[in-house]
Design an enzyme around this catalytic site. Sequence first.
Site, mmCIF file in Angstrom:
data_model
loop_
_atom_site.group_PDB
_atom_site.id
_atom_site.type_symbol
_atom_site.label_atom_id
_atom_site.label_comp_id
_atom_site.label_asym_id
_atom_site.label_seq_id
_atom_site.Cartn_x
_atom_site.Cartn_y
_atom_site.Cartn_z
ATOM 1 N N SER A 86 0.626 -1.195 0.319
ATOM 2 C CA SER A 86 0.119 -0.514 0.282
ATOM 3 C C SER A 86 1.142 1.164 -0.062
ATOM 4 C CB SER A 86 -1.280 -0.021 1.278
ATOM 5 O OG SER A 86 -0.554 -0.107 2.182
ATOM 6 N N THR A 207 -1.394 4.161 4.626
ATOM 7 C CA THR A 207 -1.038 5.023 4.305
ATOM 8 C C THR A 207 0.085 5.001 5.319
ATOM 9 O OG1 THR A 207 -2.837 5.960 2.704
ATOM 10 C CG2 THR A 207 -0.287 7.351 4.119
ATOM 11 N N THR A 225 1.869 6.772 -0.141
ATOM 12 C CA THR A 225 0.649 6.382 -0.252
ATOM 13 C C THR A 225 1.220 5.816 -1.510
ATOM 14 O OG1 THR A 225 -1.481 4.831 -0.165
ATOM 15 C CG2 THR A 225 -1.409 7.531 -0.746
ATOM 16 N N ARG A 235 -6.764 8.953 -10.372
ATOM 17 C CA ARG A 235 -7.553 9.215 -9.072
ATOM 18 C C ARG A 235 -6.452 9.461 -8.179
ATOM 19 N NH1 ARG A 235 -6.832 7.312 -3.523
ATOM 20 N NH2 ARG A 235 -8.545 7.325 -2.544
ATOM 21 N N VAL A 236 -6.357 10.125 -7.348
ATOM 22 C CA VAL A 236 -5.375 10.993 -6.702
ATOM 23 C C VAL A 236 -6.812 11.099 -4.328
ATOM 24 C CG1 VAL A 236 -4.085 12.962 -5.589
ATOM 25 C CG2 VAL A 236 -4.411 12.391 -7.660
ATOM 26 N N ASP A 238 -6.500 11.913 -0.927
ATOM 27 C CA ASP A 238 -6.027 12.414 0.331
ATOM 28 C C ASP A 238 -4.613 12.774 0.642
ATOM 29 O OD1 ASP A 238 -6.092 10.400 1.455
ATOM 30 O OD2 ASP A 238 -6.117 11.025 3.621
ATOM 31 N N THR A 258 -5.359 7.936 7.508
ATOM 32 C CA THR A 258 -5.545 7.404 6.648
ATOM 33 C C THR A 258 -6.990 6.583 6.269
ATOM 34 O OG1 THR A 258 -4.761 4.905 6.695
ATOM 35 C CG2 THR A 258 -5.299 5.315 8.335
ATOM 36 N N GLY A 259 -7.256 5.778 4.994
ATOM 37 C CA GLY A 259 -8.329 5.330 4.920
ATOM 38 C C GLY A 259 -9.044 6.022 3.480
HETATM 39 N N1 ASP Z 1 -6.230 7.218 2.288
HETATM 40 C C1 ASP Z 1 -5.205 6.803 1.186
HETATM 41 C C2 ASP Z 1 -6.161 7.250 0.024
HETATM 42 O O1 ASP Z 1 -6.988 7.464 -0.139
HETATM 43 C C3 ASP Z 1 -5.092 5.055 1.549
HETATM 44 C C4 ASP Z 1 -5.692 4.713 3.266
HETATM 45 O O2 ASP Z 1 -4.701 5.270 3.741
HETATM 46 O O3 ASP Z 1 -6.097 3.910 3.173
HETATM 47 O O4 ASP Z 1 -5.197 7.406 -1.432
#
Ligand code: ASP
Length: 352
Positions: A86, A207, A225, A235-236, A238, A258-259
Amino acid sequence: MTDRRRFLKASLLGTAASALAWGGKVSAAPASPQVPVATGARVISTWDFGVAANQAAWAILDKGGHALDAVEAGARVPEADLKNHSVGRAGYPDRDGHVTLDASIMDHNYNCGAVAAIEHIAHPISVARRVMERTPHVLLVGDGALQFALEQGFKKENLLTPESEQAWHEWLKTAKYHPSINSETRDYGRTAGKSMGMPGGANNHDTIGMLAIDAQGRMAGACTTSGMAWKMRGRVGDSPIIGAGLYVDGEIGGATSTGVGEEVIRNAGSFLVVELMRQGRSPQEACKEAVMRIVKRRPEASKTIQVGFLAMNRAGEVGAYAIQHGFSYAVCDARKQDGLIPSQSLYTTSYS
Ligand code: ASP
């Protein structure tokens, strides 16, 4: 490119560099009437892979080094880890098979740099730092970010490992993709997450977000990430958006996330956490309130997605909060170098 154009470009970059470079100069942390300055260095990171990242950062902080150097060195650890799908090299690709990376970095003086959707460069966090220090810009994307990285001497490489390629081919068998992200890919991702030994059977997106405070009270943050696996091309998330995936205010503190990045961007998540700390919330309270704002605004969506915030104020106090059970963060300071702490969350069981 003609020699003249090359010369003009080099001069522009040179001028910008001298005007904007942090240049390794040691500047004092700004004074704040609200939060006392930490008395010792500390670094914190998202997820269990933050433990190893913290140790690399601590090697710098422990010698009295700068928080900015520490977070860059730390973030490079998961970027280089072939078992981590990831972040960085070996990250899962987008739906078309391209590994595209997002990263940002920020110091206590509001200097920041970021790259988004960059390909073929294993350490986007270091390119982000170059954007911050050697250009008049904050964010470079796609081919432009790659071009800049190559001009800066970064090596072009294939980041798609055989294991990640195989995972992508597995996903292609169903190739279910939905912009709201996640539920379709979660089953597959959870299996992959387990093989990475992630907490809570974590999934196909994570991330590393890091925040450090050094012995002189200077703060910095880094976030890197490969984003959501199987995402749409271009796609970008956060992570490279200053104020969403990362924000640092030397007078107050810093936050990272994260997320599902779309939810974090919608709420300017990390900036919100820092602003809540400015209003007097502890890092823990601020992270919780930022999560609850996401949940309140999209109650249905939030049942099936993960978002977690991690924050540290300039006194070195740490807090974290997530929607779903399973988020963890690593803390490292002079007393303990390998602490991994489960985050509090709204839901106390893993999503299933
Ligand atoms: N925040 C990251 C994104 O949306 C992915 C993650 O941290 O799970 O690209």
